[in-house]
Design a protein around this motif. Sequence first.
Motif, PDB file in Angstrom:
ATOM      1  N   MET A  41       0.743  -1.335   0.137  1.00 40.57           N
ATOM      2  CA  MET A  41      -0.081   0.087   0.166  1.00 40.57           C
ATOM      3  C   MET A  41       0.801   1.420   0.091  1.00 40.57           C
ATOM      4  N   THR A  44      -0.587   4.160  -1.397  1.00 40.32           N
ATOM      5  CA  THR A  44      -1.785   4.746  -0.577  1.00 40.32           C
ATOM      6  C   THR A  44      -1.353   5.697   0.075  1.00 40.32           C
ATOM      7  N   ASP A  97      -7.538   1.357  -5.938  1.00 42.17           N
ATOM      8  CA  ASP A  97      -6.361   2.160  -6.370  1.00 42.17           C
ATOM      9  C   ASP A  97      -6.778   3.296  -7.400  1.00 42.17           C
TER      10      ASP A  97
END
Length: 289
Positions: A41, A44, A97
């Motif tokens: 991630m 992210t 995403d």
Amino acid sequence: MYDLLIAPFVEFGFMQRALAGSLLLSLAACPVGVFLMLRRMSLTGDAMAHAILPGAAAGFLLYGLQIVPMTIGGLIAGVVVAIGAGAVSRFTLQKEDASMAAFYLISLALGVMIVSLRGSSVDLMHVLFGTVLALDDAALTLIAGISVVTLASLAIFWRALIAECLDPLFLRSVSRLGTPVHFLFLGLVVLNLVGGFQALGTLLSVGLMMLPAAAARFWTGRVITMCTLAVAIGIVSCLSGLLLSYHAALPSGPSIILSAGAVYLLSTLFGTRGAFLARIRHPHRHRTA
């Protein structure tokens, strides 16, 4: 040697506060970065760093460069973007995403627009890139509080966090902690990005979170060792970046992140799991690849 390495932190209060703030950030943000990396991630974290911008900008628009309103605004914006992106990916065909990318691009543009309504280009640079050399006691208190909350949460939920990195579906099937731990972790990410925003700005705060973690991955495969090494790399990067900024009259935030980037590049080449040693240990794997 004294004048080069020690004198700046002894003679100047702003360097002492900058060092204290960046070291506190390293203690909390670097382990969070390790778990972000293990969960795949990493981007992210970058998206969430942009996501806090409109909230911080709204606080700036209403109250100026005051730490409490900008912090509260950043937290609210980060939570809204995280929930919004999750809702889009859950109730539509779009993957998380893509929805996260859409939300962070909207947030970045909105934040820049809000700052521009009231502030100058100098204020915009402050929000985007931070001013670690201008940390005051209120900012240090906030960063210290975030570090304490983060380290305590990691210690309490350590095993659950590791289990979710390895097999989140299994954790949710055998324990009720799966979903709460996931949202707790996202909260820690937002919290540390807000803390890093005070020193490094919204665009660079994720750098101190991810680069030491990524560098540590080239030296060890154990999570606890990786977190410890990431913190050490973060501390060294902050020290070297601040000294480089002081002696070469360079921007402090970018100097810290570039120092961490240099450690990352060296680790990719010379780490025990890096390119050179991995090629020496497993030559046949690289020949057949």
